[in-house]
Write a protein that holds these residues in place. Sequence first.
Motif, mmCIF file in Angstrom:
data_model
loop_
_atom_site.group_PDB
_atom_site.id
_atom_site.type_symbol
_atom_site.label_atom_id
_atom_site.label_comp_id
_atom_site.label_asym_id
_atom_site.label_seq_id
_atom_site.Cartn_x
_atom_site.Cartn_y
_atom_site.Cartn_z
ATOM 1 N N HIS A 102 0.814 -1.214 0.000
ATOM 2 C CA HIS A 102 0.000 0.000 0.000
ATOM 3 C C HIS A 102 0.844 1.260 0.000
ATOM 4 O O HIS A 102 1.683 1.461 0.881
ATOM 5 C CB HIS A 102 -0.927 0.011 1.216
ATOM 6 C CG HIS A 102 -1.903 -1.121 1.199
ATOM 7 N ND1 HIS A 102 -1.814 -2.173 2.069
ATOM 8 C CD2 HIS A 102 -2.963 -1.374 0.397
ATOM 9 C CE1 HIS A 102 -2.801 -3.029 1.811
ATOM 10 N NE2 HIS A 102 -3.517 -2.568 0.811
ATOM 11 N N ASP B 2 4.885 0.015 1.771
ATOM 12 C CA ASP B 2 5.413 -0.530 3.017
ATOM 13 C C ASP B 2 6.834 -1.045 2.904
ATOM 14 O O ASP B 2 7.582 -1.030 3.883
ATOM 15 C CB ASP B 2 4.520 -1.697 3.499
ATOM 16 C CG ASP B 2 3.139 -1.226 3.904
ATOM 17 O OD1 ASP B 2 2.161 -1.902 3.548
ATOM 18 O OD2 ASP B 2 3.045 -0.176 4.570
ATOM 19 N N VAL C 200 8.728 -1.778 8.532
ATOM 20 C CA VAL C 200 8.213 -1.345 7.234
ATOM 21 C C VAL C 200 8.456 0.151 7.075
ATOM 22 O O VAL C 200 8.723 0.858 8.039
ATOM 23 C CB VAL C 200 6.699 -1.651 7.082
ATOM 24 C CG1 VAL C 200 6.427 -3.138 7.123
ATOM 25 C CG2 VAL C 200 5.884 -0.928 8.123
ATOM 26 N N ILE D 284 4.537 -0.197 18.907
ATOM 27 C CA ILE D 284 3.484 0.506 18.183
ATOM 28 C C ILE D 284 3.655 2.014 18.326
ATOM 29 O O ILE D 284 3.543 2.758 17.352
ATOM 30 C CB ILE D 284 2.074 0.099 18.666
ATOM 31 C CG1 ILE D 284 1.870 -1.403 18.555
ATOM 32 C CG2 ILE D 284 1.014 0.844 17.879
ATOM 33 C CD1 ILE D 284 0.477 -1.863 18.911
ATOM 34 N N PHE E 225 -3.338 2.790 16.521
ATOM 35 C CA PHE E 225 -2.815 2.658 15.154
ATOM 36 C C PHE E 225 -3.044 3.914 14.314
ATOM 37 O O PHE E 225 -2.686 3.951 13.144
ATOM 38 C CB PHE E 225 -3.456 1.459 14.454
ATOM 39 C CG PHE E 225 -3.191 0.160 15.133
ATOM 40 C CD1 PHE E 225 -4.152 -0.451 15.911
ATOM 41 C CD2 PHE E 225 -1.949 -0.455 15.018
ATOM 42 C CE1 PHE E 225 -3.898 -1.643 16.567
ATOM 43 C CE2 PHE E 225 -1.681 -1.653 15.659
ATOM 44 C CZ PHE E 225 -2.664 -2.249 16.442
ATOM 45 N N LEU F 47 -4.977 -6.924 3.306
ATOM 46 C CA LEU F 47 -4.195 -6.997 4.536
ATOM 47 C C LEU F 47 -3.239 -5.814 4.615
ATOM 48 O O LEU F 47 -2.479 -5.561 3.697
ATOM 49 C CB LEU F 47 -3.404 -8.305 4.523
ATOM 50 C CG LEU F 47 -2.935 -8.827 5.877
ATOM 51 C CD1 LEU F 47 -4.123 -9.286 6.681
ATOM 52 C CD2 LEU F 47 -1.966 -9.962 5.666
ATOM 53 N N ARG F 48 -3.286 -5.113 5.732
ATOM 54 C CA ARG F 48 -2.379 -3.969 5.908
ATOM 55 C C ARG F 48 -1.095 -4.488 6.541
ATOM 56 O O ARG F 48 -1.110 -4.918 7.695
ATOM 57 C CB ARG F 48 -3.030 -2.943 6.829
ATOM 58 C CG ARG F 48 -4.328 -2.397 6.284
ATOM 59 C CD ARG F 48 -4.106 -1.138 5.508
ATOM 60 N NE ARG F 48 -5.134 -0.928 4.505
ATOM 61 C CZ ARG F 48 -5.063 -0.019 3.551
ATOM 62 N NH1 ARG F 48 -4.004 0.751 3.456
ATOM 63 N NH2 ARG F 48 -6.040 0.114 2.694
ATOM 64 N N LEU F 49 -0.035 -4.454 5.813
ATOM 65 C CA LEU F 49 1.212 -5.038 6.302
ATOM 66 C C LEU F 49 1.709 -4.380 7.580
ATOM 67 O O LEU F 49 2.105 -5.050 8.531
ATOM 68 C CB LEU F 49 2.274 -4.941 5.209
ATOM 69 C CG LEU F 49 3.550 -5.744 5.469
ATOM 70 C CD1 LEU F 49 3.266 -7.221 5.501
ATOM 71 C CD2 LEU F 49 4.589 -5.426 4.417
ATOM 72 N N HIS F 50 1.688 -3.074 7.617
ATOM 73 C CA HIS F 50 2.200 -2.344 8.771
ATOM 74 C C HIS F 50 1.432 -2.717 10.021
ATOM 75 O O HIS F 50 2.003 -3.027 11.060
ATOM 76 C CB HIS F 50 2.088 -0.835 8.503
ATOM 77 C CG HIS F 50 2.672 0.019 9.571
ATOM 78 N ND1 HIS F 50 2.344 1.350 9.726
ATOM 79 C CD2 HIS F 50 3.560 -0.246 10.556
ATOM 80 C CE1 HIS F 50 3.023 1.842 10.750
ATOM 81 N NE2 HIS F 50 3.766 0.903 11.268
ATOM 82 N N ARG F 51 0.132 -2.698 9.907
ATOM 83 C CA ARG F 51 -0.708 -3.008 11.055
ATOM 84 C C ARG F 51 -0.510 -4.445 11.511
ATOM 85 O O ARG F 51 -0.407 -4.723 12.704
ATOM 86 C CB ARG F 51 -2.160 -2.764 10.647
ATOM 87 C CG ARG F 51 -3.155 -2.800 11.763
ATOM 88 C CD ARG F 51 -4.542 -2.621 11.165
ATOM 89 N NE ARG F 51 -5.531 -3.361 11.897
ATOM 90 C CZ ARG F 51 -6.246 -2.879 12.898
ATOM 91 N NH1 ARG F 51 -6.065 -1.641 13.281
ATOM 92 N NH2 ARG F 51 -7.127 -3.621 13.522
ATOM 93 N N LEU G 295 2.094 -6.255 11.115
ATOM 94 C CA LEU G 295 3.412 -6.368 11.736
ATOM 95 C C LEU G 295 3.373 -5.883 13.173
ATOM 96 O O LEU G 295 3.880 -6.536 14.083
ATOM 97 C CB LEU G 295 4.441 -5.550 10.936
ATOM 98 C CG LEU G 295 5.854 -5.534 11.511
ATOM 99 C CD1 LEU G 295 6.494 -6.906 11.408
ATOM 100 C CD2 LEU G 295 6.718 -4.514 10.805
ATOM 101 N N LEU G 296 2.759 -4.738 13.395
ATOM 102 C CA LEU G 296 2.678 -4.192 14.749
ATOM 103 C C LEU G 296 1.911 -5.132 15.669
ATOM 104 O O LEU G 296 2.304 -5.351 16.818
ATOM 105 C CB LEU G 296 2.018 -2.815 14.726
ATOM 106 C CG LEU G 296 2.806 -1.691 14.063
ATOM 107 C CD1 LEU G 296 1.989 -0.408 14.026
ATOM 108 C CD2 LEU G 296 4.124 -1.442 14.768
ATOM 109 N N LEU G 297 0.830 -5.689 15.165
ATOM 110 C CA LEU G 297 0.043 -6.619 15.974
ATOM 111 C C LEU G 297 0.855 -7.851 16.319
ATOM 112 O O LEU G 297 0.803 -8.354 17.447
ATOM 113 C CB LEU G 297 -1.237 -7.021 15.229
ATOM 114 C CG LEU G 297 -2.350 -5.976 15.235
ATOM 115 C CD1 LEU G 297 -3.441 -6.359 14.247
ATOM 116 C CD2 LEU G 297 -2.922 -5.823 16.629
#
Lengths: 442, 170
Positions: free
Chosen positions: A168, A186, A217, A273, A332, B28-32, B34-36
Amino acid sequence: MGEDAESPKINHTFLRDYVTEADVISTVEFNQTGDLLATGDKGGRVVIFQRETEVYSGEYNVYSTFQSHEPDFDYLKSLEIEEKINKIRWLPQQNAAHFLLSTNDKTIKLWKVSERDKRPEGYNLKDEEGRIKDVSTITSLQVPILKPTDLMVEVRPRRVFANGHTYHVNSISVNSDGETYLSADDLRINMWHLGITDRSFNIVDIKPANMEDLTEVITAAEFHPHHCHLFVYSSSKGSLRLCDMRASALCDKHAKLYEEPEDPGSRSFFSEIISSVSDVKFSHSGRYMLTRDYLTAKVWDLHMDKGPVETYQVHEYLRSKLCSLYENDCIFDKFECVWNSSDSVIMTGAYNSFFRMFDRETGRGVTLEAWRESSKPRAVLRTRRVYTGGKRRRGDVGVDSLDFTKKILHMAWHPAENIIAIAATNNLYIFQDRVNPDAQTQ
Amino acid sequence: MEVGAEAKRIMVVALGKLYSSRTQRGGLRLHRSLLLTLVMKSARDMYHAAAQEEEEEYNGVVPRCDPAQVDSNNTTSTSTTTTQTVEPSLEQVSDSFTQPEPMEQTFTHGQTQQSRKRRGKISAVPDFLPLKKAKLDCPTQLVVLVDYVTCSDLGAAPSPIPVPMAIAAC
């Protein structure tokens, strides 16, 4: 949004509080002169505002609206591609027309915005409605002449930069050379030429050979305002990498890495985070960088990579609430940050329709509110305060009363004057400095 | 164990979010993700640390019985495989992590000695992590998922996830 105190009979609040998802503003950007302001929303539309030129301190009025991106579908991966506009960037103006780049998750488009205030009239072969005349009725020759007409703003897509990104797209940035721009997703950053759509150069690739080894990322990227060979990108680990394109074709190896050592005392479940950088902006001077992570805004000196030179606590009172913010997804949220024209003030958003400005010289911060109900047009914004202990003043808001659905994520500062544009969900607020051009707030 | 309970709660939330992000619009959001995953690993390490600590405390009181090291190692690896969808490697997470109390042992080695009684509680796969086998009736898991939803005191709570769907996610 908000209650209408003047109509007690019929309760329309349920209608008013309902915000169409598509109307949520997702990006705001002034052009280089500040005369034009563009906003993008989740529905893929772009609205351009233009400043009134005849009046001193003119207001911004709608200039043009167009549908930039449509919802799309990736058939190979069976994935929907959202039409939400992630970023808009204006190109420096070179002729009468204006150009801007807009991007969604996958595709970047170049739009030409031009005015038309004349139209040809008096065609020889066509009648007034444009129908071809019967040749036998034409007895004389006439040449069309241009006549003034109502101003029409035309927006046309000039380039479509597609298929450049697997992940994205989070940032686009126009180079100071005026010919190229970068787009970052990313894991990769691509460099494009504004005239070439079928090809781009990959300049950063941090995708590991095994995706299970992925640890960070790319979250944002920007070209240096003056040096066309330099750009910076931020990571989810809280670091910044300055890259020099003269060094090699692939800039995986950074020229400088900016990182602040982690404070072991403040370690928690959510440390990763909250340290993720959501936005990075070069100062106008090009000497500093401004970053935003969940709780702070930091100013970095390009010459010093050991840590930021200034750290501003945006809403430190949320540190004890991280677990709840994690559960309701607020942790987030990606806040943007901006510089003022002279790089003396930085600004960023928060919750409850609050946004904060920090004066770099004094280090002091102020909280302001972008909320229609508490400020009439042309009224002076009053400062707000979140109550975190000590003596409670009238008007203070308690941490537990904060509305976390009212978040100020996107904003822009006029390149030359003290005019700011704040996006609050589906509303755009434009604030101007009237009293004293040097003071940013009352 | 307060820390353990919190860690468990965080892990369950992370799993729920990871699952629901698969169906969300835009992919799928890669960044999110990954953080999770990082949060989940943090919480899991914390959970194991808390469990180990409790184990040590208990061993100080009860005489040690059969070593059940093999079982405990298998348990750790089973938990790893069930949550493998978007996982980065283990090493980096433990490095900078501050333990609640100083721990001599690392998790992969596990406990050298365990009482038979403790085994049942610790070496079994944690009940809140989805199993590979489909299970129709899991009232325990349902309670855990719903519990944190109602406890959430800020903003909208995430929608409860039907238990069979949560299991199928892994």
